[in-house]
Design a protein around this motif. Structure first.
Motif, PDB file in Angstrom:
ATOM      1  N   GLY A   1       0.779  -1.229   0.000  1.00  0.00           N
ATOM      2  CA  GLY A   1       0.000   0.000   0.000  1.00  0.00           C
ATOM      3  C   GLY A   1       0.812   1.280   0.000  1.00  0.00           C
ATOM      4  N   LYS A   2       2.129   1.179  -0.126  1.00  0.00           N
ATOM      5  CA  LYS A   2       2.963   2.380  -0.098  1.00  0.00           C
ATOM      6  C   LYS A   2       3.973   2.346  -1.241  1.00  0.00           C
ATOM      7  CE  LYS A   2       2.681   2.957   4.938  1.00  0.00           C
ATOM      8  NZ  LYS A   2       3.465   3.051   6.198  1.00  0.00           N
ATOM      9  N   ASP A   3       4.440   3.531  -1.641  1.00  0.00           N
ATOM     10  CA  ASP A   3       5.491   3.626  -2.657  1.00  0.00           C
ATOM     11  C   ASP A   3       6.827   3.196  -2.066  1.00  0.00           C
ATOM     12  OD1 ASP A   3       3.710   4.662  -4.441  1.00  0.00           O
ATOM     13  OD2 ASP A   3       4.402   6.730  -4.295  1.00  0.00           O
ATOM     14  N   VAL A   4       7.590   2.447  -2.840  1.00  0.00           N
ATOM     15  CA  VAL A   4       8.987   2.191  -2.482  1.00  0.00           C
ATOM     16  C   VAL A   4       9.849   2.590  -3.672  1.00  0.00           C
ATOM     17  CG1 VAL A   4       8.441   0.318  -0.885  1.00  0.00           C
ATOM     18  CG2 VAL A   4       8.966  -0.218  -3.269  1.00  0.00           C
ATOM     19  N   ALA A   5      11.023   3.119  -3.367  1.00  0.00           N
ATOM     20  CA  ALA A   5      11.965   3.523  -4.415  1.00  0.00           C
ATOM     21  C   ALA A   5      12.921   2.373  -4.697  1.00  0.00           C
ATOM     22  CB  ALA A   5      12.740   4.755  -3.964  1.00  0.00           C
ATOM     23  N   THR A   6      13.304   2.225  -5.959  1.00  0.00           N
ATOM     24  CA  THR A   6      14.231   1.159  -6.344  1.00  0.00           C
ATOM     25  C   THR A   6      15.307   1.703  -7.280  1.00  0.00           C
ATOM     26  OG1 THR A   6      12.930   0.506  -8.280  1.00  0.00           O
ATOM     27  CG2 THR A   6      12.410  -0.594  -6.196  1.00  0.00           C
ATOM     28  N   ARG A   7      16.475   1.120  -7.175  1.00  0.00           N
ATOM     29  CA  ARG A   7      17.551   1.391  -8.123  1.00  0.00           C
ATOM     30  C   ARG A   7      18.116   0.047  -8.545  1.00  0.00           C
ATOM     31  NH1 ARG A   7      22.601   5.417  -7.010  1.00  0.00           N
ATOM     32  NH2 ARG A   7      20.849   6.868  -6.946  1.00  0.00           N
ATOM     33  N   PHE A   8      17.838  -0.352  -9.793  1.00  0.00           N
ATOM     34  CA  PHE A   8      18.329  -1.622 -10.309  1.00  0.00           C
ATOM     35  C   PHE A   8      19.648  -1.348 -11.021  1.00  0.00           C
ATOM     36  CE2 PHE A   8      18.609  -5.551 -12.531  1.00  0.00           C
ATOM     37  CZ  PHE A   8      17.814  -6.455 -11.832  1.00  0.00           C
ATOM     38  N   ALA A   9      20.729  -1.833 -10.443  1.00  0.00           N
ATOM     39  CA  ALA A   9      22.066  -1.504 -10.943  1.00  0.00           C
ATOM     40  C   ALA A   9      22.363  -2.216 -12.266  1.00  0.00           C
ATOM     41  CB  ALA A   9      23.117  -1.883  -9.910  1.00  0.00           C
ATOM     42  N   THR A  10      23.327  -1.700 -12.963  1.00  0.00           N
ATOM     43  CA  THR A  10      23.773  -2.308 -14.217  1.00  0.00           C
ATOM     44  C   THR A  10      24.644  -3.531 -13.939  1.00  0.00           C
ATOM     45  OG1 THR A  10      25.667  -0.813 -14.257  1.00  0.00           O
ATOM     46  CG2 THR A  10      23.706  -0.132 -15.484  1.00  0.00           C
ATOM     47  N   ALA A  11      24.767  -4.388 -14.951  1.00  0.00           N
ATOM     48  CA  ALA A  11      25.703  -5.508 -14.890  1.00  0.00           C
ATOM     49  C   ALA A  11      27.134  -4.974 -14.922  1.00  0.00           C
ATOM     50  CB  ALA A  11      25.447  -6.450 -16.064  1.00  0.00           C
ATOM     51  N   LEU A  12      28.088  -5.877 -14.745  1.00  0.00           N
ATOM     52  CA  LEU A  12      29.500  -5.483 -14.716  1.00  0.00           C
ATOM     53  C   LEU A  12      29.904  -4.679 -15.951  1.00  0.00           C
ATOM     54  CD1 LEU A  12      32.464  -5.736 -13.635  1.00  0.00           C
ATOM     55  CD2 LEU A  12      32.587  -7.868 -14.952  1.00  0.00           C
ATOM     56  N   GLY A  13      29.693  -5.231 -17.142  1.00  0.00           N
ATOM     57  CA  GLY A  13      30.034  -4.530 -18.375  1.00  0.00           C
ATOM     58  C   GLY A  13      31.525  -4.315 -18.543  1.00  0.00           C
TER      59      GLY A  13
ATOM     60  N   ASP B   1      36.182 -13.739  -9.444  1.00  0.00           N
ATOM     61  CA  ASP B   1      37.183 -14.026  -8.421  1.00  0.00           C
ATOM     62  C   ASP B   1      38.120 -12.840  -8.195  1.00  0.00           C
ATOM     63  OD1 ASP B   1      38.463 -16.199  -6.699  1.00  0.00           O
ATOM     64  OD2 ASP B   1      40.182 -15.608  -7.938  1.00  0.00           O
ATOM     65  N   LEU B   2      38.105 -11.879  -9.109  1.00  0.00           N
ATOM     66  CA  LEU B   2      39.023 -10.736  -9.028  1.00  0.00           C
ATOM     67  C   LEU B   2      38.542  -9.724  -7.984  1.00  0.00           C
ATOM     68  CD1 LEU B   2      39.514 -10.307 -12.867  1.00  0.00           C
ATOM     69  CD2 LEU B   2      41.212 -11.191 -11.248  1.00  0.00           C
ATOM     70  N   GLY B   3      39.477  -9.159  -7.254  1.00  0.00           N
ATOM     71  CA  GLY B   3      39.123  -8.219  -6.195  1.00  0.00           C
ATOM     72  C   GLY B   3      38.349  -7.016  -6.684  1.00  0.00           C
ATOM     73  N   SER B   4      38.657  -6.551  -7.885  1.00  0.00           N
ATOM     74  CA  SER B   4      37.965  -5.371  -8.414  1.00  0.00           C
ATOM     75  C   SER B   4      36.486  -5.630  -8.634  1.00  0.00           C
ATOM     76  CB  SER B   4      38.613  -4.922  -9.725  1.00  0.00           C
ATOM     77  OG  SER B   4      38.661  -5.985 -10.650  1.00  0.00           O
ATOM     78  N   PHE B   5      36.101  -6.890  -8.866  1.00  0.00           N
ATOM     79  CA  PHE B   5      34.682  -7.209  -9.064  1.00  0.00           C
ATOM     80  C   PHE B   5      33.857  -6.735  -7.862  1.00  0.00           C
ATOM     81  CE2 PHE B   5      31.016 -10.026  -8.594  1.00  0.00           C
ATOM     82  CZ  PHE B   5      30.463  -9.990  -9.864  1.00  0.00           C
ATOM     83  N   TYR B   6      34.378  -6.946  -6.671  1.00  0.00           N
ATOM     84  CA  TYR B   6      33.650  -6.599  -5.443  1.00  0.00           C
ATOM     85  C   TYR B   6      33.667  -5.092  -5.203  1.00  0.00           C
ATOM     86  CZ  TYR B   6      33.753 -11.560  -5.136  1.00  0.00           C
ATOM     87  OH  TYR B   6      33.584 -12.886  -5.445  1.00  0.00           O
ATOM     88  N   LYS B   7      34.742  -4.448  -5.590  1.00  0.00           N
ATOM     89  CA  LYS B   7      34.798  -2.990  -5.478  1.00  0.00           C
ATOM     90  C   LYS B   7      33.816  -2.338  -6.444  1.00  0.00           C
ATOM     91  CE  LYS B   7      39.668  -2.965  -4.057  1.00  0.00           C
ATOM     92  NZ  LYS B   7      41.046  -2.585  -4.450  1.00  0.00           N
ATOM     93  N   ILE B   8      33.718  -2.889  -7.645  1.00  0.00           N
ATOM     94  CA  ILE B   8      32.783  -2.357  -8.641  1.00  0.00           C
ATOM     95  C   ILE B   8      31.358  -2.515  -8.140  1.00  0.00           C
ATOM     96  CG2 ILE B   8      31.876  -2.700 -10.976  1.00  0.00           C
ATOM     97  CD1 ILE B   8      34.804  -3.690 -11.672  1.00  0.00           C
ATOM     98  N   LEU B   9      31.057  -3.682  -7.575  1.00  0.00           N
ATOM     99  CA  LEU B   9      29.707  -3.907  -7.059  1.00  0.00           C
ATOM    100  C   LEU B   9      29.384  -2.912  -5.948  1.00  0.00           C
ATOM    101  CD1 LEU B   9      27.612  -6.198  -7.786  1.00  0.00           C
ATOM    102  CD2 LEU B   9      28.182  -7.165  -5.562  1.00  0.00           C
ATOM    103  N   ASP B  10      30.329  -2.693  -5.057  1.00  0.00           N
ATOM    104  CA  ASP B  10      30.097  -1.735  -3.970  1.00  0.00           C
ATOM    105  C   ASP B  10      29.893  -0.323  -4.508  1.00  0.00           C
ATOM    106  OD1 ASP B  10      30.312  -1.262  -0.887  1.00  0.00           O
ATOM    107  OD2 ASP B  10      31.619   0.256  -1.795  1.00  0.00           O
ATOM    108  N   SER B  11      30.581   0.017  -5.594  1.00  0.00           N
ATOM    109  CA  SER B  11      30.464   1.376  -6.154  1.00  0.00           C
ATOM    110  C   SER B  11      29.077   1.652  -6.705  1.00  0.00           C
ATOM    111  CB  SER B  11      31.503   1.585  -7.265  1.00  0.00           C
ATOM    112  OG  SER B  11      31.149   0.873  -8.444  1.00  0.00           O
ATOM    113  N   LYS B  12      28.284   0.611  -6.927  1.00  0.00           N
ATOM    114  CA  LYS B  12      26.936   0.777  -7.453  1.00  0.00           C
ATOM    115  C   LYS B  12      25.915   1.107  -6.360  1.00  0.00           C
ATOM    116  CE  LYS B  12      27.903  -2.397 -11.322  1.00  0.00           C
ATOM    117  NZ  LYS B  12      27.762  -1.454 -12.434  1.00  0.00           N
ATOM    118  N   VAL B  13      26.363   1.041  -5.105  1.00  0.00           N
ATOM    119  CA  VAL B  13      25.496   1.397  -3.980  1.00  0.00           C
ATOM    120  C   VAL B  13      25.727   2.854  -3.622  1.00  0.00           C
ATOM    121  CG1 VAL B  13      24.852   0.846  -1.600  1.00  0.00           C
ATOM    122  CG2 VAL B  13      25.684  -0.973  -3.134  1.00  0.00           C
TER     123      VAL B  13
END
Length: 239
Positions: A97-109, A223-235
């Motif tokens: 019954g209420k609005d919620v906001a969403t942000r669907f992040a992009t894939a790695l690319g 498995d690469l460390g940058s993968f996790y940094k990139i994911l965090d940067s999307k938040v």
């Protein structure tokens, strides 16, 4: 605003994908992200049920992080659709019954930091080895563009690099045939996958391992460390 994060995998029956999702969630929590939950499009915990449970617990603003290498039907339509969004550009929906906001992040690319990590991991070029980047494949051009980006980065370092697709493109058999004609004896496989353990991956492995060539496998790019940094940067900051 009460924010939450959903790490969204595709298949919960993939042990590799579950492990990546757990590492992603742990990394996000270590970086101070709050209300981080894992969900899957197929299997359990199901993405729609996780989102509903988080909303009932008070979360009214979501960032959804799809575990995907490149955009395609899954990330553009299927995953968002299961969450009540028209596509991955959807920015809100009604819940309870209420609005919620969403942000669907992009894939790695295409990402230079991950390319640099990949280059460092693979090391200096070996004249006797061809790097074979294997992608799931998609009718969406973004998939081949992403694979070609990482292959080109490795070629710039002096590697011989080829690309094969499990679907919608040049196949593993096509590449093997061409490489044999060129006298190649050794292939190092780089999976452009979150986890290289599903049916498509197993079929590709079988074709490689019955090719008569010397086959070795690098770990998936997740498995690469940058993968996790990139994911965090999307938040967004402060979440």
């Amino acid at each position: 605003m009460n924010t939450g994060v959903i790490v969204l995998g595709q298949h919960s029956d993939s042990a590799g994908e579950r492990a990546v999702a757990e590492r992603c969630a742990g990394s996000l929590r270590d970086n101070g992200r709050r209300n981080v939950n894992i969900a899957f499009h197929y299997g359990t915990p199901s993405s729609d049920i996780v989102m509903e449970s988080m909303n009932l617990d008070g979360v009214d603003t979501f960032v959804i992080l799809p575990l995907a290498i490149s955009e395609g039907r899954m990330t553009v339509w299927n995953m968002p659709g299961k969450l009540g969004l028209p596509d991955n550009c959807g920015s809100w929906r009604m819940m309870n019954g209420k609005d919620v906001a969403t942000r669907f992040a992009t894939a790695l690319g295409k990402n230079d930091a991950l390319a640099d990590d990949l280059i460092e991991r693979e090391g200096p070029p070996d004249d006797g080895t061809v790097l074979l980047l294997i992608s799931y494949g998609s009718a969406n051009r973004e998939c081949s563009d992403t694979a070609e980006f990482y292959a080109s980065k490795l070629k710039q370092e002096g590697w011989r690099a080829e690309i094969a697709y499990c679907h919608h493109g040049r196949t593993v058999i096509d590449v093997i045939s061409d490489l044999k004609l060129n006298g190649t004896k050794r292939i190092r496989v780089i999976p452009l996958f979150i986890a290289f353990d599903g049916p498509s991956a197993e079929r590709a492995k079988h074709k490689l391992e019955t090719s008569g060539l010397d086959i070795v496998y690098s770990k998936p790019v997740s498995d690469l460390g940058s993968f996790y940094k990139i994911l965090d940067s999307k938040v967004p900051e402060g979440w």
